[in-house]
Design a protein around this motif. Structure first.
Motif, PDB file in Angstrom:
ATOM      1  N   PHE A 365      -6.744   2.078 -14.003  1.00 20.17           N
ATOM      2  CA  PHE A 365      -7.417   2.839 -12.949  1.00 20.17           C
ATOM      3  C   PHE A 365      -6.509   3.991 -12.511  1.00 20.17           C
ATOM      4  O   PHE A 365      -5.291   3.944 -12.681  1.00 20.17           O
ATOM      5  CB  PHE A 365      -7.702   1.944 -11.734  1.00 20.17           C
ATOM      6  CG  PHE A 365      -8.528   0.730 -12.034  1.00 20.17           C
ATOM      7  CD1 PHE A 365      -9.768   0.841 -12.650  1.00 20.17           C
ATOM      8  CD2 PHE A 365      -8.061  -0.536 -11.698  1.00 20.17           C
ATOM      9  CE1 PHE A 365     -10.525  -0.282 -12.915  1.00 20.17           C
ATOM     10  CE2 PHE A 365      -8.818  -1.661 -11.960  1.00 20.17           C
ATOM     11  CZ  PHE A 365     -10.043  -1.535 -12.569  1.00 20.17           C
ATOM     12  N   TRP A 366      -7.147   5.022 -11.912  1.00 18.39           N
ATOM     13  CA  TRP A 366      -6.349   6.122 -11.356  1.00 18.39           C
ATOM     14  C   TRP A 366      -7.001   6.643 -10.082  1.00 18.39           C
ATOM     15  O   TRP A 366      -8.188   6.458  -9.860  1.00 18.39           O
ATOM     16  CB  TRP A 366      -6.187   7.255 -12.368  1.00 18.39           C
ATOM     17  CG  TRP A 366      -7.411   8.120 -12.576  1.00 18.39           C
ATOM     18  CD1 TRP A 366      -8.437   7.899 -13.442  1.00 18.39           C
ATOM     19  CD2 TRP A 366      -7.714   9.362 -11.910  1.00 18.39           C
ATOM     20  NE1 TRP A 366      -9.374   8.906 -13.367  1.00 18.39           N
ATOM     21  CE2 TRP A 366      -8.960   9.820 -12.432  1.00 18.39           C
ATOM     22  CE3 TRP A 366      -7.071  10.115 -10.929  1.00 18.39           C
ATOM     23  CZ2 TRP A 366      -9.548  11.009 -12.001  1.00 18.39           C
ATOM     24  CZ3 TRP A 366      -7.677  11.299 -10.499  1.00 18.39           C
ATOM     25  CH2 TRP A 366      -8.891  11.726 -11.041  1.00 18.39           C
ATOM     26  N   GLY A 372       1.134  12.202  -1.398  1.00 20.30           N
ATOM     27  CA  GLY A 372       2.276  12.299  -2.298  1.00 20.30           C
ATOM     28  C   GLY A 372       2.169  13.435  -3.297  1.00 20.30           C
ATOM     29  O   GLY A 372       3.097  13.666  -4.079  1.00 20.30           O
ATOM     30  N   GLY A 373       0.995  14.125  -3.314  1.00 25.17           N
ATOM     31  CA  GLY A 373       0.808  15.236  -4.233  1.00 25.17           C
ATOM     32  C   GLY A 373       0.805  14.829  -5.689  1.00 25.17           C
ATOM     33  O   GLY A 373       1.302  15.564  -6.545  1.00 25.17           O
ATOM     34  N   ARG A 374       0.222  13.687  -5.986  1.00 27.85           N
ATOM     35  CA  ARG A 374       0.274  13.164  -7.357  1.00 27.85           C
ATOM     36  C   ARG A 374      -0.955  12.312  -7.643  1.00 27.85           C
ATOM     37  O   ARG A 374      -1.723  11.969  -6.738  1.00 27.85           O
ATOM     38  CB  ARG A 374       1.528  12.300  -7.523  1.00 27.85           C
ATOM     39  CG  ARG A 374       1.536  11.111  -6.554  1.00 27.85           C
ATOM     40  CD  ARG A 374       2.739  10.231  -6.702  1.00 27.85           C
ATOM     41  NE  ARG A 374       2.640   9.087  -5.793  1.00 27.85           N
ATOM     42  CZ  ARG A 374       3.179   7.903  -6.027  1.00 27.85           C
ATOM     43  NH1 ARG A 374       3.861   7.702  -7.148  1.00 27.85           N
ATOM     44  NH2 ARG A 374       3.043   6.925  -5.151  1.00 27.85           N
ATOM     45  N   VAL A 375      -1.122  11.973  -8.898  1.00 34.14           N
ATOM     46  CA  VAL A 375      -2.092  10.972  -9.329  1.00 34.14           C
ATOM     47  C   VAL A 375      -1.351   9.662  -9.535  1.00 34.14           C
ATOM     48  O   VAL A 375      -0.284   9.630 -10.161  1.00 34.14           O
ATOM     49  CB  VAL A 375      -2.800  11.414 -10.631  1.00 34.14           C
ATOM     50  CG1 VAL A 375      -3.392  10.228 -11.373  1.00 34.14           C
ATOM     51  CG2 VAL A 375      -3.902  12.425 -10.324  1.00 34.14           C
ATOM     52  N   VAL A 376      -1.889   8.579  -8.982  1.00 31.59           N
ATOM     53  CA  VAL A 376      -1.305   7.259  -9.195  1.00 31.59           C
ATOM     54  C   VAL A 376      -2.207   6.473 -10.142  1.00 31.59           C
ATOM     55  O   VAL A 376      -3.431   6.646 -10.152  1.00 31.59           O
ATOM     56  CB  VAL A 376      -1.117   6.494  -7.868  1.00 31.59           C
ATOM     57  CG1 VAL A 376      -0.056   7.160  -7.014  1.00 31.59           C
ATOM     58  CG2 VAL A 376      -2.428   6.390  -7.096  1.00 31.59           C
ATOM     59  N   THR A 377      -1.592   5.622 -10.946  1.00 26.48           N
ATOM     60  CA  THR A 377      -2.329   4.818 -11.922  1.00 26.48           C
ATOM     61  C   THR A 377      -1.901   3.368 -11.825  1.00 26.48           C
ATOM     62  O   THR A 377      -0.791   3.047 -11.377  1.00 26.48           O
ATOM     63  CB  THR A 377      -2.088   5.308 -13.363  1.00 26.48           C
ATOM     64  OG1 THR A 377      -0.691   5.216 -13.676  1.00 26.48           O
ATOM     65  CG2 THR A 377      -2.558   6.742 -13.545  1.00 26.48           C
ATOM     66  N   ARG A 423      -7.806   3.862  -1.661  1.00 33.64           N
ATOM     67  CA  ARG A 423      -7.872   3.536  -3.096  1.00 33.64           C
ATOM     68  C   ARG A 423      -6.539   3.828  -3.770  1.00 33.64           C
ATOM     69  O   ARG A 423      -6.081   3.074  -4.631  1.00 33.64           O
ATOM     70  CB  ARG A 423      -9.001   4.338  -3.747  1.00 33.64           C
ATOM     71  CG  ARG A 423     -10.400   3.939  -3.286  1.00 33.64           C
ATOM     72  CD  ARG A 423     -11.484   4.441  -4.227  1.00 33.64           C
ATOM     73  NE  ARG A 423     -11.564   5.871  -4.298  1.00 33.64           N
ATOM     74  CZ  ARG A 423     -12.342   6.631  -3.549  1.00 33.64           C
ATOM     75  NH1 ARG A 423     -13.101   6.063  -2.605  1.00 33.64           N
ATOM     76  NH2 ARG A 423     -12.385   7.944  -3.697  1.00 33.64           N
ATOM     77  N   ALA A 424      -5.895   4.929  -3.382  1.00 34.97           N
ATOM     78  CA  ALA A 424      -4.594   5.264  -3.965  1.00 34.97           C
ATOM     79  C   ALA A 424      -3.553   4.205  -3.588  1.00 34.97           C
ATOM     80  O   ALA A 424      -2.752   3.789  -4.434  1.00 34.97           O
ATOM     81  CB  ALA A 424      -4.147   6.649  -3.506  1.00 34.97           C
ATOM     82  N   ARG A 425      -3.562   3.773  -2.334  1.00 36.12           N
ATOM     83  CA  ARG A 425      -2.601   2.741  -1.919  1.00 36.12           C
ATOM     84  C   ARG A 425      -2.810   1.443  -2.682  1.00 36.12           C
ATOM     85  O   ARG A 425      -1.849   0.737  -3.011  1.00 36.12           O
ATOM     86  CB  ARG A 425      -2.725   2.480  -0.419  1.00 36.12           C
ATOM     87  CG  ARG A 425      -2.156   3.581   0.465  1.00 36.12           C
ATOM     88  CD  ARG A 425      -1.996   3.095   1.902  1.00 36.12           C
ATOM     89  NE  ARG A 425      -3.261   2.716   2.517  1.00 36.12           N
ATOM     90  CZ  ARG A 425      -4.031   3.541   3.217  1.00 36.12           C
ATOM     91  NH1 ARG A 425      -3.677   4.829   3.374  1.00 36.12           N
ATOM     92  NH2 ARG A 425      -5.161   3.108   3.762  1.00 36.12           N
ATOM     93  N   SER A 426      -4.065   1.124  -2.989  1.00 29.44           N
ATOM     94  CA  SER A 426      -4.342  -0.128  -3.700  1.00 29.44           C
ATOM     95  C   SER A 426      -3.799  -0.106  -5.124  1.00 29.44           C
ATOM     96  O   SER A 426      -3.594  -1.175  -5.723  1.00 29.44           O
ATOM     97  CB  SER A 426      -5.848  -0.398  -3.714  1.00 29.44           C
ATOM     98  OG  SER A 426      -6.530   0.456  -4.633  1.00 29.44           O
ATOM     99  N   LEU A 427      -3.576   1.089  -5.675  1.00 30.30           N
ATOM    100  CA  LEU A 427      -3.064   1.219  -7.039  1.00 30.30           C
ATOM    101  C   LEU A 427      -1.550   1.347  -7.098  1.00 30.30           C
ATOM    102  O   LEU A 427      -0.945   1.145  -8.149  1.00 30.30           O
ATOM    103  CB  LEU A 427      -3.693   2.415  -7.748  1.00 30.30           C
ATOM    104  CG  LEU A 427      -5.215   2.433  -7.873  1.00 30.30           C
ATOM    105  CD1 LEU A 427      -5.660   3.647  -8.661  1.00 30.30           C
ATOM    106  CD2 LEU A 427      -5.729   1.161  -8.527  1.00 30.30           C
ATOM    107  N   ALA A 428      -0.938   1.727  -5.978  1.00 30.94           N
ATOM    108  CA  ALA A 428       0.495   1.979  -5.967  1.00 30.94           C
ATOM    109  C   ALA A 428       1.255   0.678  -6.196  1.00 30.94           C
ATOM    110  O   ALA A 428       0.852  -0.397  -5.722  1.00 30.94           O
ATOM    111  CB  ALA A 428       0.908   2.596  -4.628  1.00 30.94           C
ATOM    112  N   PRO A 429       2.367   0.734  -6.934  1.00 34.36           N
ATOM    113  CA  PRO A 429       3.175  -0.479  -7.175  1.00 34.36           C
ATOM    114  C   PRO A 429       3.644  -1.079  -5.858  1.00 34.36           C
ATOM    115  O   PRO A 429       3.993  -0.365  -4.919  1.00 34.36           O
ATOM    116  CB  PRO A 429       4.350   0.041  -7.995  1.00 34.36           C
ATOM    117  CG  PRO A 429       3.885   1.329  -8.590  1.00 34.36           C
ATOM    118  CD  PRO A 429       2.930   1.921  -7.593  1.00 34.36           C
ATOM    119  N   ARG A 430       3.622  -2.405  -5.777  1.00 27.99           N
ATOM    120  CA  ARG A 430       4.065  -3.096  -4.566  1.00 27.99           C
ATOM    121  C   ARG A 430       5.481  -3.611  -4.740  1.00 27.99           C
ATOM    122  O   ARG A 430       5.890  -3.955  -5.807  1.00 27.99           O
ATOM    123  CB  ARG A 430       3.118  -4.259  -4.239  1.00 27.99           C
ATOM    124  CG  ARG A 430       1.725  -3.773  -3.804  1.00 27.99           C
ATOM    125  CD  ARG A 430       0.806  -4.954  -3.553  1.00 27.99           C
ATOM    126  NE  ARG A 430      -0.448  -4.535  -2.973  1.00 27.99           N
ATOM    127  CZ  ARG A 430      -1.471  -4.050  -3.658  1.00 27.99           C
ATOM    128  NH1 ARG A 430      -1.364  -3.924  -4.958  1.00 27.99           N
ATOM    129  NH2 ARG A 430      -2.586  -3.689  -3.064  1.00 27.99           N
TER     130      ARG A 430
END
Length: 430
Positions: A365-366, A372-377, A423-430
């Motif tokens: 997912f992305w 953060g000015g980026r795409v997270v995956t 949605r971005a926070r849900s994809l970010a590494p924990r």
């Protein structure tokens, strides 16, 4: 296995002849995936005009968000928002009602077909809703006539409402509220659009909007002269287009996408005369344009990485993302779009997230992390070095596009910046 019981398979023998089952046995699902990716214009960057690319890869949903741009960028890497908006402003790409009467970005030459298909599903349903709201169709027609009289220059919907004479538009009161119709204005505008009297363009020229500007239609629209005369023939042309973009596809998949009934799909396909193939692990009796079977069976594994749009055609065409999910990922829990119940990648019809395509399968997912000015995956599997490098490059380009050219990452009109952040926070590494 999808595809329905034997009685759902096509048996018609109309002008195009009965569907001819391929004589060489089932097609591996991996080969079908490769063919779908190629036909969707995702196996390699597409060349040519934007309207020709949409014509050969598929009409694009416009949901009031950024994803109509993202869908095109997945097929035409690097295309700018300004270039897409310019095609729309020139009406080489038209924003019109199409299948299921939903709004799509459609090549100008195919717009007459899209409008007739939309009318067939919209008119009977809307006439019933108008009656439930305590109004009559003659009132809709009177409102439409008043709109045409007032439309001496392009105008927004709100401006048209203010320009109408007193008495042309009444409140539908409690009956209208219960029927979900507060005013006949949107219905009258849709009627005029479907009848070719008015055209919609976009306020400020941006496709990430559902704020429309209306104007009187031009006299000669490309495609009108060659529009099939009968509903069945128009449906056959619609089936042909869908199979050219997304075949092999089952009758049920065609019905789900188009809004046609299975009976209408059968009649349309009989006029077209497609072949049928079985796709291992996915469907029996899937329809395929005659002459495409060799290309299907020989489709090379795509060496591609793409950031797919929300509701991308590749995933929607075959009943959801399941056809493009590796067996090990089918049970991953996902949020369904349009439902509060969680689902899985293998069973969901529509998912509320954007996806990463690597080769012929979904790899993760992305989402845009605007802060953060980026795409997270969030990836399902380890990518090859080449794939990882391509994803890093594509992620940077996509973040810059959304932030600098579009200005947001919202997917649809009711989406919000805070939902995108979540949605971005849900994809970010924990």
């Amino acid at each position: 296995m999808e595809g329905g019981p034997r009685e759902d398979r096509l048996t018609a023998t109309a002008a195009g002849g009965a569907p001819a089952r391929g004589p060489r046995g089932p097609v591996p699902l991996g080969r079908a995936r490769a063919f779908w990716v190629a036909r969707q214009g995702l196996a390699s960057p597409q060349e040519g005009s934007l309207h020709d690319i949409v014509a050969r890869t598929g009409w694009l949903r416009t949901l009031g968000g950024a994803d109509v741009y993202l869908a095109l960028r997945a097929r035409v890497p690097g295309v700018s928002r300004a270039a897409v908006d310019a095609e729309s402003a020139a009406l080489r790409l038209r924003v019109v009602p199409a299948v299921r009467s939903c709004i799509y970005l459609v090549p100008e030459a195919q717009a007459p077909l899209a409008l007739r298909v939309a009318e067939a599903s919209w008119r009977p349903r809307t006439e019933r809703e108008v009656g439930k709201a305590g109004a009559s169709w003659s009132e809709v027609e009177a409102c439409a006539a008043a709109i045409l009289a007032a439309l001496d220059a392009p105008a927004t919907t709100d401006a048209l409402r203010r320009a109408l004479p007193g008495g042309a538009l009444r409140s539908l009161g409690e009956a209208g509220r219960k029927a979900g119709i507060s005013s006949l204005l949107p219905i009258a505008l849709r009627l005029l659009e479907l009848e070719g009297e008015v055209e919609r363009t976009l306020e400020e020229g941006r496709l990430d909007s559902e704020r429309y500007v209306w104007r009187r239609a031009r006299g000669d629209v490309p495609g009108s002269a060659t529009l099939p005369p009968s509903p069945a023939a128009r449906n056959a042309e619609l089936v042909r287009l869908f199979l050219s973009w997304s075949g092999p596809a089952t009758p049920r998949e065609l019905a789900s996408w188009s809004g046609l009934s299975l009976a209408e799909v059968r009649v349309a396909a009989a006029l077209l005369g497609p072949a049928t193939v079985d796709v291992e692990g996915h469907a029996e009796g899937a329809l395929l344009l005659r002459g495409d079977e060799d290309a299907l069976r020989e489709a090379p594994e795509p060496a591609t990485v793409r950031l797919l749009s929300f509701e991308d055609n590749l995933l929607v065409a075959h009943g959801g993302p399941g056809a493009h999910v590796a067996p090990s990922d089918r049970d991953r829990t996902v949020e369904s779009w349009g439902s509060s119940r969680p689902s899985t990648l293998g069973s969901a019809g529509h998912i509320a997230c954007r996806t990463v395509l690597a080769g012929g399968t979904l790899a993760g997912f992305w989402e845009l992390d605007a802060d953060g000015g980026r795409v997270v995956t969030s990836l399902f599997r380890r990518l090859s070095r080449k794939e990882a490098d391509a994803l890093e490059r594509l992620s940077g380009e996509t973040a810059r596009f959304l932030l600098d050219e579009v200005g947001h990452g919202r997917s649809f009109s009711l989406d919000t910046d805070e939902l995108v952040r979540a949605r971005a926070r849900s994809l970010a590494p924990r």
